[in-house]
Scaffold this motif. Structure first.
Motif, PDB file in Angstrom:
ATOM      1  N   GLY A  43       5.497  -6.140  -0.240  1.00 38.60           N
ATOM      2  CA  GLY A  43       4.120  -6.192  -0.687  1.00 38.60           C
ATOM      3  C   GLY A  43       3.395  -4.878  -0.770  1.00 38.60           C
ATOM      4  O   GLY A  43       2.398  -4.747  -1.480  1.00 38.60           O
ATOM      5  N   GLY A  44       3.854  -3.862  -0.019  1.00 38.95           N
ATOM      6  CA  GLY A  44       3.284  -2.528  -0.114  1.00 38.95           C
ATOM      7  C   GLY A  44       1.841  -2.406   0.339  1.00 38.95           C
ATOM      8  O   GLY A  44       1.137  -1.482  -0.090  1.00 38.95           O
ATOM      9  N   LEU A  45       1.373  -3.290   1.212  1.00 37.81           N
ATOM     10  CA  LEU A  45      -0.005  -3.205   1.673  1.00 37.81           C
ATOM     11  C   LEU A  45      -0.222  -2.084   2.680  1.00 37.81           C
ATOM     12  O   LEU A  45      -1.355  -1.665   2.899  1.00 37.81           O
ATOM     13  N   GLY A  46       0.844  -1.626   3.303  1.00 42.21           N
ATOM     14  CA  GLY A  46       0.703  -0.589   4.312  1.00 42.21           C
ATOM     15  C   GLY A  46       0.214  -1.163   5.633  1.00 42.21           C
ATOM     16  O   GLY A  46      -0.052  -2.360   5.764  1.00 42.21           O
ATOM     17  N   PRO A  47       0.054  -0.303   6.647  1.00 41.16           N
ATOM     18  CA  PRO A  47      -0.414  -0.773   7.956  1.00 41.16           C
ATOM     19  C   PRO A  47      -1.845  -1.306   7.881  1.00 41.16           C
ATOM     20  O   PRO A  47      -2.634  -0.914   7.019  1.00 41.16           O
TER      21      PRO A  47
END
Length: 326
Positions: A207-211
């Motif tokens: 998903g690449g939302l990051g932390p």
């Protein structure tokens, strides 16, 4: 390090994975097998494991190779999936040679998915047939999410699922993970959709939302499942040549990846377990440094595989939990 071509455990040459599922049952079986027997170890950190033939994986036990590893739903009933896999191996002439007899060596572990809304009123245990079907369909490419042993998996908040990931080290060694995510704990931070595993994500694979931008680390998680209703079971594998002691050490190190991706992990109500397997295809470039790198890679790849399993879950009629993608 970088992901392998498929970003699956089968990026390790000689490994194959098979899935079977029963949507009415809301359960299934996942099988890992290889072109030749695998050197294996195991580490159990959960308080409620369900296993078969794990004692023989200890470094001091006689059998040095296993023919398949089984991950199954069905709680204790699901251990019978190993019988179906053993029947398939026997038909293929595989097994530990004892005189004129070949005995397939098939360790396995199970998750609890008996309260997920599926029809569990069977007259005959369905798991041996599911195990045989999974073995017969073993291939290099396979589907993640609501498949195989992850068919009916759930977590604290989202549908669980079957996950996998791989990494290729700079020395050329490949490490992969295969996991059924059915955890008591949460794979995402607080009320957000940000995965705990985000710091180790590669190429936006979940998903690449990051932390998460912020969270309260002192917040006590509510108990969404009850005694014995959980468990995350996994396999980490490599083409590096390891003995049983080395495989056991890699399985132990990989548990760090579970703790990074699921909060909390290793509870009294989970049967959290990691198998480790080696095909032995590559000698260790550095006998001192390489085992350190293998443990580090195994933890990273398992954390990623856990997030990928939940990320890939798909909605089906009768779901008790939402999918992350929804």
């Amino acid at each position: 390090m970088r992901p392998g071509p498929l970003n699956l455990i089968t990026d390790i040459a000689g490994l194959r994975v098979g899935n079977s599922r029963d949507d009415r049952l809301r359960s299934g079986v996942t099988v890992l097998t290889g072109d030749a027997p695998l050197t294996c170890g195991v580490n159990v950190m959960g308080g409620a494991p369900g296993t078969r033939e794990t004692d023989l994986l200890a470094p001091d036990k006689m059998v040095q190779g296993v023919d398949a590893l089984v991950l199954s739903g069905g709680s204790a009933f699901g251990l019978a999936a190993c019988d179906g896999v053993a029947a398939g191996l026997r038909a293929d002439g595989r097994g530990f040679q004892v005189g004129l007899v070949q005995v397939p060596i098939v360790p396995g572990a199970i998750v609890f998915d008996l309260l997920n809304g599926g029809d569990k009123g069977w007259d005959q245990n369905p798991y041996p047939a599911l195990g045989r079907t999974a073995y017969d369909h073993a291939a290099r490419d396979f589907v993640l999410g609501s498949e195989g042993a992850g068919t009916g998996a759930m977590t604290h908040r989202w549908k669980g699922g079957l996950g996998s990931a791989s990494v290729v080290l700079d020395c050329g060694i490949t490490v992969g993970a295969l996991v059924v995510v059915n955890a008591l704990g949460s794979v995402t931070v607080g009320d957000s959709r940000h995965f705990w595993a985000a710091p180790w994500e590669m190429a936006g694979e979940f998903g690449g939302l990051g932390p998460a931008p912020a969270h309260d680390p002192t917040r006590e998680p509510p108990l969404a499942k009850q005694l014995g209703e959980a468990t995350t079971i996994a396999i980490v594998a490599t083409d590096a040549a390891l003995d049983k002691a080395g495989a056991t050490r890699m399985a132990t190190a990989a548990q760090d990846g579970m703790a990074r991706a699921i909060v909390p992990s290793h509870t009294p109500y989970d049967g959290d377990l990691v198998f480790a397997a080696s095909t032995g295809g590559r000698p260790l470039p550095d006998p001192a440094l390489t085992p350190f790198l293998l443990g580090h890679a195994a933890a990273i790849v398992l954390a990623r595989a856990i997030a990928r399993g939940v990320h890939a879950a798909t909605a089906r009629p009768g779901d008790l939990q939402p999918c992350w993608r929804a």
